[in-house]
Design a protein around this motif. Structure first.
Motif, PDB file in Angstrom:
ATOM      1  N   GLN A 557       0.855  -1.198   0.000  1.00  0.00           N
ATOM      2  CA  GLN A 557       0.000   0.000   0.000  1.00  0.00           C
ATOM      3  C   GLN A 557       0.886   1.242   0.000  1.00  0.00           C
ATOM      4  O   GLN A 557       1.666   1.475   0.916  1.00  0.00           O
ATOM      5  N   GLU A 558       0.759   2.083  -1.047  1.00  0.00           N
ATOM      6  CA  GLU A 558       1.578   3.280  -1.162  1.00  0.00           C
ATOM      7  C   GLU A 558       0.742   4.557  -1.194  1.00  0.00           C
ATOM      8  O   GLU A 558       1.294   5.659  -1.142  1.00  0.00           O
ATOM      9  N   VAL A 559      -0.583   4.434  -1.296  1.00  0.00           N
ATOM     10  CA  VAL A 559      -1.444   5.631  -1.351  1.00  0.00           C
ATOM     11  C   VAL A 559      -1.315   6.401  -0.030  1.00  0.00           C
ATOM     12  O   VAL A 559      -1.399   5.819   1.053  1.00  0.00           O
ATOM     13  N   GLY A 560      -1.108   7.727  -0.161  1.00  0.00           N
ATOM     14  CA  GLY A 560      -0.964   8.589   0.999  1.00  0.00           C
ATOM     15  C   GLY A 560       0.478   8.852   1.385  1.00  0.00           C
ATOM     16  O   GLY A 560       0.766   9.759   2.163  1.00  0.00           O
ATOM     17  N   LYS A 561       1.407   8.015   0.815  1.00  0.00           N
ATOM     18  CA  LYS A 561       2.809   8.205   1.157  1.00  0.00           C
ATOM     19  C   LYS A 561       3.428   9.266   0.266  1.00  0.00           C
ATOM     20  O   LYS A 561       2.998   9.491  -0.868  1.00  0.00           O
ATOM     21  N   GLN A 596      -2.671   4.145  -7.094  1.00  0.00           N
ATOM     22  CA  GLN A 596      -1.668   3.207  -7.606  1.00  0.00           C
ATOM     23  C   GLN A 596      -2.377   2.096  -8.341  1.00  0.00           C
ATOM     24  O   GLN A 596      -3.524   1.745  -8.054  1.00  0.00           O
ATOM     25  N   SER A 597      -1.654   1.478  -9.317  1.00  0.00           N
ATOM     26  CA  SER A 597      -2.177   0.338 -10.073  1.00  0.00           C
ATOM     27  C   SER A 597      -1.003  -0.590 -10.416  1.00  0.00           C
ATOM     28  O   SER A 597      -0.008  -0.117 -10.992  1.00  0.00           O
ATOM     29  N   PRO A 598      -1.059  -1.908 -10.018  1.00  0.00           N
ATOM     30  CA  PRO A 598      -2.151  -2.587  -9.330  1.00  0.00           C
ATOM     31  C   PRO A 598      -2.315  -2.112  -7.892  1.00  0.00           C
ATOM     32  O   PRO A 598      -1.393  -1.535  -7.309  1.00  0.00           O
ATOM     33  N   GLU A 599      -3.494  -2.373  -7.347  1.00  0.00           N
ATOM     34  CA  GLU A 599      -3.772  -1.964  -5.985  1.00  0.00           C
ATOM     35  C   GLU A 599      -2.983  -2.811  -4.999  1.00  0.00           C
ATOM     36  O   GLU A 599      -2.472  -3.892  -5.338  1.00  0.00           O
ATOM     37  N   HIS A 600      -2.920  -2.328  -3.768  1.00  0.00           N
ATOM     38  CA  HIS A 600      -2.163  -3.057  -2.762  1.00  0.00           C
ATOM     39  C   HIS A 600      -2.833  -4.414  -2.492  1.00  0.00           C
ATOM     40  O   HIS A 600      -4.046  -4.569  -2.620  1.00  0.00           O
ATOM     41  N   GLY A 601      -2.000  -5.432  -2.173  1.00  0.00           N
ATOM     42  CA  GLY A 601      -2.476  -6.795  -1.950  1.00  0.00           C
ATOM     43  C   GLY A 601      -2.471  -7.648  -3.199  1.00  0.00           C
ATOM     44  O   GLY A 601      -2.603  -8.874  -3.117  1.00  0.00           O
TER      45      GLY A 601
END
Length: 678
Positions: A557-561, A596-601
């Motif tokens: 997960q990189e969203v918000g960083k 981001q794409s692909p999403e985390h996980g």
């Protein structure tokens, strides 16, 4: 008239251990008795070899071979093989102690039934072949497969009354088949062929190569199995009634007939099975019993039940032919090596009958009555012509017999054995040894892992095997260990192509080592266990290292960083990062990841690309011009446009009028506009 004689062995204690109880059978090589092993208190079958085999200058050689073959047979353990317990020499009596098998043998079953169903035939073949396959794996050849040596053991748990079987030849009483006499044919043949030039065996089942050269291997047993199958299906042998030499001539010069020539409804697949086993050329036959067993199992699985249950009409028999045991034979008993009459040592039907009842210790010999000539039978002249016409064929047969004896005893057909000490000798020394024995030589070369180059690996025929006295022996000279060249340009090639190249070069491969690699595509060869272009032993297993492609990873997960932190995370996992066009966001600060794409996980692989969208912060909007407005009007206008408002009031905001604003033009939505009011 009848003459009663007593068998001197009945009641005797052999070797202080085996008490002879009754005689079970007599054949060309031995007499078989039922005996009691006093030491272990069990019934055994004891086979006593005929004394003439151990007589003369070759007697010691026979006894030696007999013991050797008995030891080889004793090492063979299989449920379908009659077990060998012991062998020895008691005075002049050479004997072999084997498992006693209550029941009958295939010969008597054929006499009783005439023919067998296809199902029963395939079942017997499968059990015989399973036993032979075990022997062939140990390099042991039977050499005398025939119905007399196929024992049909009675199942003690099955009904013994014929009515209980309902006429079904799949009755449990007949399901257990055992093969007897492993090794004896070889021992007897070696001594008799050396001494007299005679091939001892049952000629109806002899393969052509045994007749012509004495050669014998697993394919010889395969031939006999084919003849056995023919006999079970048709109830007869193809050349029944002809002299042994004529039968041998048929085997050597004519293709063996197919069963469907006598039983037209038999499927082609059955013909093909028999034809493959009885091919005149040994190279055209299956290599051993295991190969034939596979073919039998395939055939049994493909035939329909209605075909499997069919049986040919029993062949017509002469009125005096014996189809059931005589009254003084013990029906339902057999023993290891229960032999009938051999084709080369035949006893006329009705002349000799065995006694096997334990309480009877005599044999009955029936003499054929002789008829005297009477004057009333005809004039003397006619009688003279009858005698003359009778003597002429007898003289011709006698002359032919003498010629045959000379051919095999002293003529070109005589036999000797290949010297046993040539293996391991240098080629020149082996040639001298063979030539000293009167044998011609040829040579061939073959690779061998054990024998050094230039020395003899073996001979054809093999050392100790029979060969004609004027024959030629092929010397097989070792070329040493076979070395193979490792192909080049394997690294970087496709796995399948690299395997094909190595196999074409003669190498066997061990399972490939699979590793992940960021650069090489999946299936690409990364390495070889031996240097490319080198020469290696032919039995070396070559191992390839093959790429499984980039390793799998889980996307974090990189969203918000913040941008730099997000890039460091992704690149640290071996992922590539692609920055999309940044976008405005009222929620995500400027310079931070908003998508981001692909999403985390998600599962990706190293070197895969992750697309990151950075935030530009809030969007730009026009700042209203509020100079000159009352403070409350200015506040409302700015807040409606999405701005925050801050006021600096001078002189307490005496006139409540906006004199200045610090931001004009465009500004980020949500930012603060400061007003000066006085």
């Amino acid at each position: 008239m009848a003459i009663t004689t007593t068998d001197p062995l009945l009641g005797r204690l052999v070797d202080g251990r085996y008490e002879i109880v009754s005689r079970l059978a007599r054949g060309g090589m031995a007499t078989v008795y039922l005996a009691t092993d006093r030491r272990l208190d069990r019934d055994v079958a004891i086979k006593v070899m005929h004394p003439h085999l151990a007589d003369g200058v070759d007697g010691a050689a026979f006894v030696s071979r007999f013991r050797r073959e008995a030891r080889a047979a004793a090492r063979l353990t299989h449920p379908g093989v009659v077990a060998v317990y012991d062998q020895g020499l008691d005075g002049e009596t050479s004997y072999l102690v084997m498992e006693y098998v209550p029941g009958t043998n295939l010969r008597r079953e054929l006499h009783t039934e005439g023919t067998l169903t296809v199902r029963r035939t395939l079942d017997v073949l499968a059990q015989v072949l399973a036993a032979l396959a075990a022997a062939h794996r140990k390099q042991l050849v039977h050499r005398d497969i025939k119905p007399e040596n196929v024992l049909v053991a009675a199942d003690p748990d099955a009904p013994q009354d014929a009515d209980d079987a309902d006429g079904d030849d799949r009755s449990p009483v007949r399901d257990r088949v055992k093969v007897a006499d492993f090794g004896l044919a070889r021992a007897v043949t070696e001594v008799t062929s050396t001494a007299t030039g005679t091939i001892l065996g049952t000629v109806a089942y002899l393969a052509p190569e045994v007749v012509t050269s004495g050669a014998c291997d697993a394919r010889t047993d395969v031939y006999a199995v084919g003849v056995l199958a023919y006999e079970m299906l048709t109830g007869v042998l193809p050349y029944a009634g002809e002299p042994p030499l004529q039968v041998a001539f048929h085997h050597v010069h004519e293709d063996f007939p197919t069963p469907s020539e006598r039983v037209p409804w038999l499927p082609d697949d059955v013909d093909r099975l028999v034809a493959s086993c009885t091919a005149r050329n040994p190279g055209a036959r299956p290599a051993d019993a295991a190969a034939v067993l596979e073919a039998v199992e395939r055939l049994r699985s493909t035939l329909a039940d209605d075909v499997l249950d069919l049986r040919a009409d029993p062949p017509a028999r002469p009125a005096d032919a014996r189809t059931v045991p005589a009254d003084d034979e013990a029906p339902g008993t057999s023993a290891a090596g229960d032999e009938g009459t051999d084709a080369v040592d035949e006893i006329p039907a009705g002349f000799f009958q065995e006694v096997s009842a334990p309480d009877r210790a005599t044999d009955r010999l029936v003499e054929q009555p002789t008829e005297a000539w009477d004057a009333a039978d005809g004039p003397p002249r006619r009688r003279g012509r009858v005698v003359a016409w009778t003597l002429v064929p007898l003289l011709l047969l006698g002359g032919g017999g003498v010629g045959t004896w000379w051919w095999f005893a002293d003529g070109p057909g005589a036999w000797t054995t290949v010297p046993a000490d040539v293996a391991g000798l240098p080629a020149d020394d082996a040639q001298e040894t063979l030539e000293a024995a009167g044998l011609g030589t040829t040579s061939s070369r073959a690779f061998d892992d054990e024998v050094p180059a230039g020395e003899v690996v073996t001979t054809q025929p093999a050392p100790g095997e029979p060969v004609r006295t004027d024959g030629t022996v092929e010397i097989v000279v070792s070329r040493g260990v076979q070395m193979l060249a490792v192909p080049r340009e394997l690294v970087g090639a496709d796995h399948g192509k690299a395997m094909a190249a190595l196999e074409s070069a003669g190498f066997d491969l061990s399972p490939a080592a699979r590793v992940h690699d960021d650069e090489a595509a999946e299936g690409t060869v990364l390495g070889v266990s031996v240097p490319e272009g080198s020469r290696q032993r032919h039995d070396l297993l070559v191992r390839l290292t093959v790429s499984d492609g980039p390793a799998p990873v889980q996307v974090p997960q990189e969203v918000g960083k913040e941008k730099d932190e997000a890039l460091a995370d992704l690149e640290g996992l071996g992922l590539r990062v692609e920055l999309a066009e940044p976008e405005y966001s009222e929620e995500v600060p400027d310079g931070h990841v908003m998508a981001q794409s692909p999403e985390h996980g998600s599962t990706a692989h190293r070197t895969d690309t992750v697309t990151v969208t950075l935030s530009l912060g809030p969007p730009l909007v026009d700042v209203p011009d509020v100079v000159g407005m009352r403070s409350d009007q200015a506040r409302k206008a700015l807040e409606k446009a999405g701005f925050q408002v801050d006021e600096n009031a001078y002189l307490g905001g005496l006139l409540d009028t906006v004199r200045f604003q610090d931001t004009t033009g465009e500004a980020p939505k949500g930012s603060t506009v400061t007003l000066t009011v006085w």
